[in-house]
Design a protein around this motif. Sequence first.
Motif, mmCIF file in Angstrom:
data_model
loop_
_atom_site.group_PDB
_atom_site.id
_atom_site.type_symbol
_atom_site.label_atom_id
_atom_site.label_comp_id
_atom_site.label_asym_id
_atom_site.label_seq_id
_atom_site.Cartn_x
_atom_site.Cartn_y
_atom_site.Cartn_z
ATOM 1 N N LEU A 76 0.910 -1.171 0.011
ATOM 2 C CA LEU A 76 -0.009 -0.115 0.046
ATOM 3 C C LEU A 76 0.786 1.167 -0.076
ATOM 4 C CD1 LEU A 76 -2.719 -1.074 2.507
ATOM 5 C CD2 LEU A 76 -3.049 -0.446 -0.039
ATOM 6 N N SER A 77 1.963 1.182 0.591
ATOM 7 C CA SER A 77 2.837 2.262 0.672
ATOM 8 C C SER A 77 3.802 2.643 -0.526
ATOM 9 C CB SER A 77 3.712 2.371 2.013
ATOM 10 O OG SER A 77 4.661 1.143 1.972
ATOM 11 N N GLY A 78 3.942 1.452 -1.331
ATOM 12 C CA GLY A 78 4.801 1.577 -2.398
ATOM 13 C C GLY A 78 6.251 1.338 -2.106
ATOM 14 N N VAL A 79 6.259 0.746 -0.836
ATOM 15 C CA VAL A 79 7.562 0.222 -0.699
ATOM 16 C C VAL A 79 7.880 -1.233 -0.890
ATOM 17 C CG1 VAL A 79 9.419 -0.305 1.376
ATOM 18 C CG2 VAL A 79 7.871 1.638 1.440
ATOM 19 N N GLY A 80 8.708 -1.660 -1.742
ATOM 20 C CA GLY A 80 9.204 -3.004 -2.384
ATOM 21 C C GLY A 80 9.337 -3.899 -1.017
ATOM 22 N N GLU A 81 8.808 -5.051 -1.214
ATOM 23 C CA GLU A 81 8.863 -5.754 -0.151
ATOM 24 C C GLU A 81 10.169 -6.292 0.405
ATOM 25 O OE1 GLU A 81 6.384 -9.275 -0.146
ATOM 26 O OE2 GLU A 81 4.817 -8.388 -1.257
ATOM 27 N N GLY A 82 11.169 -6.152 -0.580
ATOM 28 C CA GLY A 82 12.445 -6.390 -0.311
ATOM 29 C C GLY A 82 13.272 -5.305 0.455
ATOM 30 N N SER A 83 12.650 -4.226 0.382
ATOM 31 C CA SER A 83 13.238 -3.118 1.261
ATOM 32 C C SER A 83 12.337 -2.448 2.254
ATOM 33 C CB SER A 83 13.509 -1.990 -0.083
ATOM 34 O OG SER A 83 12.363 -1.631 -0.583
ATOM 35 N N THR A 84 11.853 -3.353 2.727
ATOM 36 C CA THR A 84 10.795 -2.712 4.069
ATOM 37 C C THR A 84 11.728 -2.573 5.178
ATOM 38 O OG1 THR A 84 10.539 -5.104 4.738
ATOM 39 C CG2 THR A 84 8.793 -3.941 3.382
ATOM 40 N N PRO A 85 11.602 -1.470 5.810
ATOM 41 C CA PRO A 85 12.580 -1.161 7.028
ATOM 42 C C PRO A 85 12.165 -1.992 8.247
ATOM 43 C CG PRO A 85 11.038 0.390 6.885
ATOM 44 C CD PRO A 85 10.818 -0.375 5.597
ATOM 45 N N THR A 86 13.126 -2.213 9.241
ATOM 46 C CA THR A 86 13.108 -2.692 10.289
ATOM 47 C C THR A 86 12.681 -1.427 11.383
ATOM 48 O OG1 THR A 86 14.472 -4.654 9.991
ATOM 49 C CG2 THR A 86 13.920 -4.152 12.423
ATOM 50 N N LEU A 87 11.307 -1.457 12.007
ATOM 51 C CA LEU A 87 10.873 -0.555 12.805
ATOM 52 C C LEU A 87 11.718 -0.749 14.209
ATOM 53 C CD1 LEU A 87 7.233 -0.127 11.799
ATOM 54 C CD2 LEU A 87 9.287 1.008 10.684
ATOM 55 N N ASN A 88 11.714 0.446 14.860
ATOM 56 C CA ASN A 88 12.268 0.381 16.111
ATOM 57 C C ASN A 88 11.489 -0.379 17.131
ATOM 58 O OD1 ASN A 88 13.378 0.840 18.661
ATOM 59 N ND2 ASN A 88 13.731 2.948 18.247
ATOM 60 N N PRO A 89 11.688 -1.630 17.988
ATOM 61 C CA PRO A 89 10.853 -2.082 18.346
ATOM 62 C C PRO A 89 10.741 -1.587 19.913
ATOM 63 C CG PRO A 89 12.694 -3.463 18.506
ATOM 64 C CD PRO A 89 13.008 -2.013 17.634
ATOM 65 N N ALA A 90 11.482 -0.678 20.348
ATOM 66 C CA ALA A 90 11.592 -0.080 21.739
ATOM 67 C C ALA A 90 10.248 0.989 22.002
ATOM 68 C CB ALA A 90 12.989 0.726 21.970
ATOM 69 N N PRO A 91 9.780 0.728 23.381
ATOM 70 C CA PRO A 91 8.698 1.668 23.462
ATOM 71 C C PRO A 91 9.411 3.051 23.380
ATOM 72 C CG PRO A 91 9.594 0.651 25.386
ATOM 73 C CD PRO A 91 10.276 0.053 24.412
ATOM 74 N N PRO A 92 8.590 4.110 23.023
ATOM 75 C CA PRO A 92 8.922 5.595 23.014
ATOM 76 C C PRO A 92 9.743 6.070 24.508
ATOM 77 C CG PRO A 92 7.063 5.452 21.893
ATOM 78 C CD PRO A 92 7.104 4.070 22.497
ATOM 79 N N PRO A 93 10.742 6.666 24.445
ATOM 80 C CA PRO A 93 11.340 6.734 25.861
ATOM 81 C C PRO A 93 10.806 8.269 26.639
ATOM 82 C CG PRO A 93 12.610 7.524 24.191
ATOM 83 C CD PRO A 93 11.549 6.815 23.689
ATOM 84 N N SER A 94 9.792 9.013 25.871
ATOM 85 C CA SER A 94 9.370 10.327 26.252
ATOM 86 C C SER A 94 7.861 10.637 26.111
ATOM 87 C CB SER A 94 10.055 11.540 25.668
ATOM 88 O OG SER A 94 10.102 11.549 24.537
ATOM 89 N N LEU A 95 7.174 11.285 26.961
ATOM 90 C CA LEU A 95 5.955 11.773 26.443
ATOM 91 C C LEU A 95 5.862 12.545 25.179
ATOM 92 C CD1 LEU A 95 3.118 12.302 27.997
ATOM 93 C CD2 LEU A 95 3.855 14.712 28.312
#
Length: 391
Positions: A76-95
């Motif tokens: 849907l976003s137009g990002v090729g399946e082979g180039s999908t980024p790894t998203l940061n799994p950590a919880p956001p550290p600030s408000l």
Amino acid sequence: MLAGSPAERVVDRTLRAHRSLSSPQRQALKEVIFNVGLWRRRLDFLLDHPTAPPPLILFAFLHGLAHLPAPEAASLSGVGEGSTPTLNPAPPPSLALRYSLPDWLADHLSQELGPDADAFCAHLNVPGPVTLRTNPLRNSRDDLASRLRSEGVSTRPGAWSPLALHVDGPRPNLYALPSLQEGRFEVQDEGSQLLGLLLDAQPGETVLDLCAGAGGKTLLLGAQMRDSGKLLAHDPDPERLDRLLQRSSRAGLTRVQVLRSPPTPGLDAHRVLVDAPCSELGPLRRGPDLRFHASPDVLSRFPPLQLELLHRAADLLRPGGRLVYATCTVNRAENQDVVVAFLASRPDFHPVRPGQGWLPVACVRDGFLFVAPHLHGTDAFFAAVLERSAG
């Protein structure tokens, strides 16, 4: 929009460029644009990339926040399946990162609200309800609800204002409804309705709305007065006053007088409403990019003007009269501090409990009106009710 264009303008431009889209597709596109604008800081955190290209930002929203499976989000976003980024799994550290706010704003809200800051900020990311204010000159709240139901609009009563109805379900085209064209209601946040109700304007009195804008509260005051007495409305913006006159006619008000120049001392008004210009942190949930268009100096810009307006209003009020000072912000410097400074120099004024006899205690804090989205479902508002000694 990420470059600073207003969200509404970006949506309008995009939809005009894609006229072949179906209604569901247009709605989905609108939701995506608004949410990407709203969550930009959280998306930067997920991508660990403050200048990521739009396809990656859209992927981060669809996969990281909307929780679509990665292959579907990539398609849907137009990002090729082979180039999908790894998203940061950590919880956001600030408000600020958790709720996608500028650092200065998150710090300010933490200081103002303490342990309530997290809940308040969470509600800034949820669209506010569509709220209507019944015009009692045209119909009762129950009658309006029945009329709207016949026009295909389902509503439920508000919890705080006796005039409020919340629209249930998807937002209808309210401006096409015959009931609006007949002046039976206005669109107005429930907290905003409370500000006008606190003035307790009475039939036959002289009442002034000193910062009237386009007149939502002026119309409420006119209904309270049963279209009698003298209702004056001033605003420095002539176009707003023109709109007020149009709305007054629709609402059945014949006694509204617009003041193109500031009123002069000696008006001898029974009541004055000062809905002061302010930093407008209260309605941030009403626009996904409002928080990013403000700057820290907004917190200190208005108190001198607000105090000047209070003193001006005091000179227009007769002994025994009532003055309501209100803002739509969360900032002690613009709220309590302005009132305290005013009272220190005007011993002939004293505060009274807002809404004595009808306003629930849940809406009163430290002797002032305080309502907020996480507590009351309204935008955030502050108000002080001040009365002038009779002697």
